[in-house]
Scaffold this active site. Structure first.
Site, PDB file in Angstrom:
ATOM      1  N   HIS A  36       0.821  -1.210   0.000  1.00  0.00           N
ATOM      2  CA  HIS A  36       0.000   0.000   0.000  1.00  0.00           C
ATOM      3  C   HIS A  36       0.859   1.267   0.000  1.00  0.00           C
ATOM      4  CE1 HIS A  36      -3.400  -2.655   0.691  1.00  0.00           C
ATOM      5  NE2 HIS A  36      -4.180  -1.642   0.403  1.00  0.00           N
ATOM      6  N   LYS A 103      -9.960  -7.865   7.595  1.00  0.00           N
ATOM      7  CA  LYS A 103     -10.690  -8.100   8.845  1.00  0.00           C
ATOM      8  C   LYS A 103     -10.630  -6.860   9.733  1.00  0.00           C
ATOM      9  CE  LYS A 103      -7.022 -10.484  11.442  1.00  0.00           C
ATOM     10  NZ  LYS A 103      -6.717  -9.899  12.740  1.00  0.00           N
TER      11      LYS A 103
END
Lengths: 192, 288
Positions: A36, A103
């Protein structure tokens, strides 16, 4: 149960609502912290074709190299998504991504990004490493394996019926915000 | 007996075979949830995953954690001997994909690739009077470790004073803050008292207790049970989806503190509560 196949159109992704159970199939890409950071700082093009109208999976898998040089996923549950909060919305819009699997959910900036660019947050079951690895049918290719190491690399994988639940949709709804608010009230009462 | 292979087997069991006390607690949690709820779906997935991991001998969770060893040695045995063999076993278990490479040099950012590094695996040695060696292994994932925390009482934000009522308040605060981050339902290890280091150490050692085990001190045993009830009232549920089980159990230990300090360390173990014990006695190896 909704069956979805990558690539996913903006129209289809906007039909999804918080609470929908989805079985996802097609080509998706794993990416976590280093990936990222790279996608924001350098905006590399090598991953662009795989991310377009596809899904990013927050996952640092255990991968096995087979005798013929190919790879297999051994255990591959989701990692905690909140670490990508500073980057996620911009990555989604830059690369035209339709969904993120992880999650724990994400916060306001990502929720805004989902709304703006047409994407959802899919929640996988944390710790369900073996079960999810069984839905990974093929490892197509991998990027940055040497540099980032196996957990942090971009693994381009083909999945079949990957079980997820929509917990943040493209209309500004988040199950995580709701639970946070409810449990916050209970915690206050218990602590009083 | 091939000691190295015995340790590889210990690592394999810890990563792939959830202990029966934890699996039973998860089954009970599954049965308590409403049919058709996201919480029930999560427990169903978890239990199916546990079964598959055992059958296929693959790690139930891809984060096979930090390797934490507690070893009790008879008088005269050398620590170095066990450290060396366990490092070799960790390397082999990583090659066999029982473990993910989880040892990263914090300065260079380089993953050692084999779970071996400076202070990795992590060892706690104790000498004891028995003639056998006991090796207790815990695999602790990074997500659950990140939500572990230490409070210094008094703690203003939740009006927690220096007493058991204050301890209760900060634990509720910690579990509220951990939602969505530690793979609920978790199990808590609490260390009350001690210094900064020993409070965390005590909290983590609690994880070698079996679910349902109560502190021999009656007041603390009741405290554990009432905390468990209170925390489950938060309805955070599995994965933070809402539901009746937020924690599987709460284990509390305490030790004397300095008059000026009052620490409460809270260690969080995810539902994939991985720990196994291996005993070496008269040249034979036993696992539990």
């Amino acid at each position: 149960m909704i069956k979805l196949k990558v690539p996913i159109s903006e129209q289809d992704i906007r039909k999804l609502k918080v609470g929908d159970e989805v079985l996802l199939s097609g080509t998706i890409v794993t990416a976590r912290d280093q990936a990222h950071k790279l996608m924001i700082e350098e905006k590399p093009d090598f991953i662009r074709e795989y991310l377009k109208e596809s899904v990013i999976y927050h996952c640092g898998p255990i991968v096995k190299k087979n005798d013929d040089g190919s790879w297999s996923f051994v255990s591959a549950g989701p990692t905690t998504s909140i670490r990508e909060e500073p980057y996620q919305a911009d990555v989604i819009c830059e690369y035209n991504v339709r969904g993120v699997i992880g999650k724990g959910g994400m916060r306001e900036k990502t929720l805004e990004g989902l709304k703006k660019c047409g994407a959802v947050y899919f929640h996988a079951v944390g710790g369900a490493g073996t079960l999810i690895a069984n839905s990974v049918k093929k490892v197509k290719t991998v990027f940055k394996l040497e540099e980032f190491g196996s957990p942090e690399a971009f693994w381009v994988i083909e999945v079949e019926d990957f079980p997820v639940i929509v917990t943040m949709d493209s209309h500004g709804n988040s199950l995580h915000e709701k639970i946070l608010e409810q449990s916050g009230k209970t915690a206050e009462e218990l602590i009083k | 007996m091939d000691l190295k292979q015995s340790f590889v087997e210990l690592l394999r069991r810890a990563a792939t075979d959830l202990s029966p006390d934890v699996e039973n607690a998860l089954k009970q949690a599954h049965d308590r949830e409403e049919d058709g709820s996201p919480a029930k779906a999560v427990f169903r997935t978890i239990l199916e995953n546990v079964r598959l991991a055992r059958e296929q001998s693959t790690p139930m969770c891809q984060d096979t954690g930090s390797l934490i060893f507690y070893i009790d040695l008879p008088v005269g045995e050398k620590e170095e001997y066990y450290i060396n063999i366990i490092k070799e076993a960790a390397e082999e278990a990583t090659k066999k994909q029982y473990l993910r490479p989880n040892a990263v040099n914090p300065i260079t950012g380089k993953n050692s690739g084999n779970n071996v590094g400076i202070n990795a695996p992590y060892f706690h040695f104790h000498q004891w009077d028995k003639g056998e060696v006991r090796v207790r292994l815990m695999l602790k994932g990074g997500g659950s470790e990140n939500v572990g925390t230490q409070y210094k009482l008094p703690y203003g934000p939740v009006h927690a004073g220096r007493d058991l009522a204050g301890v209760r308040k900060v634990i509720i605060d910690a579990v509220y803050k951990a939602q969505g981050l530690g793979c609920a339902p978790g199990t808590l290890g609490i260390g009350i008292g001690g210094d900064r280091v020993t409070s965390y150490a005590l909290s983590k050692e609690q994880f070698f207790r079996k679910l349902g085990d109560r502190n021999p001190d009656k007041e603390i045993a009741e405290f554990e049970l009432s905390l468990k009830d209170d925390l489950n009232k938060l309805n955070i549920g599995p994965m933070g989806f809402g539901g009746k089980t937020t924690v599987l159990d709460v284990f509390v230990g305490y030790q004397h503190r300095h008059p000026a300090t009052f620490y409460v360390a809270i260690s969080y173990m995810c539902w994939a509560f991985r720990r196994k014990t291996m005993t070496i006695k008269n040249g034979e190896v036993y696992y539990d």
